[in-house]
Write an enzyme that holds these catalytic residues in place. Structure first.
Site, PDB file in Angstrom:
ATOM      1  N   TRP A  61       1.009  -1.175  -0.138  1.00 57.18           N
ATOM      2  CA  TRP A  61      -0.062  -0.013  -0.066  1.00 57.18           C
ATOM      3  C   TRP A  61       0.995   1.325  -0.014  1.00 57.18           C
ATOM      4  O   TRP A  61       0.418   2.255  -0.595  1.00 57.18           O
ATOM      5  CB  TRP A  61      -0.811   0.156   1.282  1.00 57.18           C
TER       6      TRP A  61
ATOM      7  N   ASP B 266      -1.100   6.434   6.913  1.00 57.99           N
ATOM      8  CA  ASP B 266      -2.133   5.642   6.498  1.00 57.99           C
ATOM      9  C   ASP B 266      -2.388   4.375   7.332  1.00 57.99           C
ATOM     10  O   ASP B 266      -1.702   3.490   7.599  1.00 57.99           O
ATOM     11  CB  ASP B 266      -1.950   4.917   5.021  1.00 57.99           C
TER      12      ASP B 266
ATOM     13  N   LYS C   9     -11.842  -1.988   7.095  1.00 59.56           N
ATOM     14  CA  LYS C   9     -11.263  -2.860   8.008  1.00 59.56           C
ATOM     15  C   LYS C   9     -11.185  -2.765   9.475  1.00 59.56           C
ATOM     16  O   LYS C   9     -11.979  -4.000   9.966  1.00 59.56           O
ATOM     17  CB  LYS C   9      -9.427  -2.557   7.839  1.00 59.56           C
TER      18      LYS C   9
HETATM   19  C1  LIG Z   1      -6.945  -1.590   2.151  1.00 58.58           C
HETATM   20  C2  LIG Z   1      -5.934  -0.510   2.416  1.00 58.58           C
HETATM   21  C3  LIG Z   1      -5.683   0.530   1.418  1.00 58.58           C
HETATM   22  C4  LIG Z   1      -6.886   0.682   0.148  1.00 58.58           C
HETATM   23  O1  LIG Z   1      -8.220   1.057   0.765  1.00 58.58           O
HETATM   24  P1  LIG Z   1      -9.130   1.524  -0.174  1.00 58.58           P
HETATM   25  O2  LIG Z   1     -10.299   2.038   0.895  1.00 58.58           O
HETATM   26  O3  LIG Z   1      -9.840   0.291  -0.816  1.00 58.58           O
HETATM   27  O4  LIG Z   1      -9.140   2.494  -0.959  1.00 58.58           O
HETATM   28  C5  LIG Z   1      -4.868   1.408   1.654  1.00 58.58           C
HETATM   29  N1  LIG Z   1      -4.061   1.385   2.605  1.00 58.58           N
HETATM   30  C6  LIG Z   1      -3.974   0.248   3.445  1.00 58.58           C
HETATM   31  C7  LIG Z   1      -3.015   0.292   4.541  1.00 58.58           C
HETATM   32  C8  LIG Z   1      -4.962  -0.668   3.389  1.00 58.58           C
HETATM   33  O5  LIG Z   1      -5.226  -1.656   4.107  1.00 58.58           O
END
Ligand SMILES: *Cc1c(COP(=O)(O)O)cnc(C)c1O
Length: 368
Positions: free
Chosen positions: A107, A177, A201
């Protein structure tokens, strides 16, 4: 009201992921009509008092949970964490500036790719050469003096690594993030300039992204905002309290219920202890005999996404087949890394860990 007994599998999905059963029950109970409103959350105007209350309550629960100071705004946006990969540099990376990125997972790599389309990026450290099986050590970070910001990924969902303490970036704003571990334990908001997380998540259903941004970064973004598409400006969303356009009302509602569930559970300290216990149990089984092999370096292991492998890919296929048949769903690792991944977010029940551990022991007896 009649309650039908439904069978729910143990959901180890990395996201969208398991939600607290009590939250699902509440959604079902109020699906036809919110108490005192006479309409479902799917049907009410986002300008109504009822929705304003839902939004305000979600925000105040988030603020209370994480102890968010008053000089931070909490925004409810769309486009997932993936849109933040673009919005962060579009709003905060000025001409002539450099942004530092820590490349510690798939990511992070995607975030870097998007930032490079917007401005100058310095990859301050990368563990790609180690298949992202570990986080960069503090001594490996090559930070740019006076950088616009430093971007990190607090938990690497795909590779199963997680920061236990934040990197020291001095006075440069730290941007994180936190999609896959937000509110899995206490978080030091004041050490960050901006925090973002797709909700699906650990916080709620898909469709809403939480952005927590310090006011001085909003001020810094104000000039750039004039040239941005309106919907991509943090300032626009902050000035309109996330109601510039129609927000994802249902996702915000369900996220709000999940935040309330977390508060009722005892907040971030309480969930921290639970997550520690759950992940320890599972890693102890992985380490017990050598039949299973954890893929992340031990000091960097994630409490949310537990990645492990078996001796052969054949055996791994068999593991997925037998575990799925036993009602343990979603244990297949991300296609980029293979193997197995047990995502055990806040709402994943502790008893489910015991079930997985005993399944692993039986599988080892049979195939070991
Ligand atoms: C799932 C995830 C993303 C992407 O998320 P979306 O909401 O599908 O755009 C980005 N960063 C991390 C760490 C993730 O686990």
């Amino acid at each position: 009201m009649s309650t039908t007994t439904v069978h729910r599998v143990l959901n180890f999905s990395a996201g969208p992921a398991v939600l607290p059963e009590s939250v699902l029950e509440e959604i079902r109970r109020d699906m036809l009509a919110l108490p005192g409103v006479g309409m479902s959350v799917l049907e009410i105007s986002h300008r109504s008092k009822a929705f304003e209350d839902i939004l305000a309550r979600a925000e105040s629960d988030i603020r209370a949970l994480a102890g968010i100071p008053s000089n931070y705004k909490v925004l409810f946006l769309q486009g997932g964490a993936s849109l933040q990969f673009s919005m962060v540099p579009m709003n905060l990376l000025g001409a002539g500036q450099t942004a530092d990125y820590i490349d510690c997972g798939s990511w992070a790599e995607k975030a870097i790719k998007e930032a490079k389309k917007v401005g100058t990026v310095n990859v301050a450290a990368s563990t790609k050469g180690d298949n992202y099986s570990r986080l960069p050590k503090p001594s490996e970070l090559k930070l740019t003096p006076g950088a616009a910001y430093v971007h990190m990924t607090s938990n690497n969902t795909i590779e199963g690594t997680e920061y236990k303490s934040l990197p020291d970036v001095g006075d440069v704003p730290l941007i994180s993030d936190t999609s896959s571990n937000m509110f899995s334990g206490p978080i030091d908001i004041e050490k960050h300039g901006l925090i973002y997380a797709g909700a699906q998540k650990n916080m709620g259903p898909a469709g809403v992204t939480i952005v927590i941004i310090r006011e001085d970064l909003l001020a810094r973004a104000a000039e750039k905002a004039k040239a941005l598409p309106t919907m991509l400006s943090y300032n626009v969303h902050a000035e309109n309290t996330s109601l510039y356009n129609t927000p994802p009302a249902f996702a915000i509602y369900a996220l709000g219920l999940t935040m309330k569930w977390l508060r009722d559970l005892g907040g971030l300290e309480a969930i921290d202890a639970i997550n520690e216990r759950k992940s320890r149990k599972l890693y102890a089984e992985i380490d017990r005999t050598g039949f299973y092999r954890g893929t992340a370096e031990k000091d960097n292991r994630s409490r949310m996404n537990v990645t492990f492998r078996l001796g052969t890919e054949e055996l791994e296929k068999q593991f997925i087949k037998e575990s799925t048949a036993a009602g343990l769903d979603g244990l297949k690792g991300h296609r980029a890394v293979g193997g197995m991944r047990a995502s055990i977010y806040n709402a994943f029940p502790e008893v489910g860990i015991d079930t997985l551990v005993s399944f692993m022991q039986q599988f080892e007896k049979k195939h070991g």
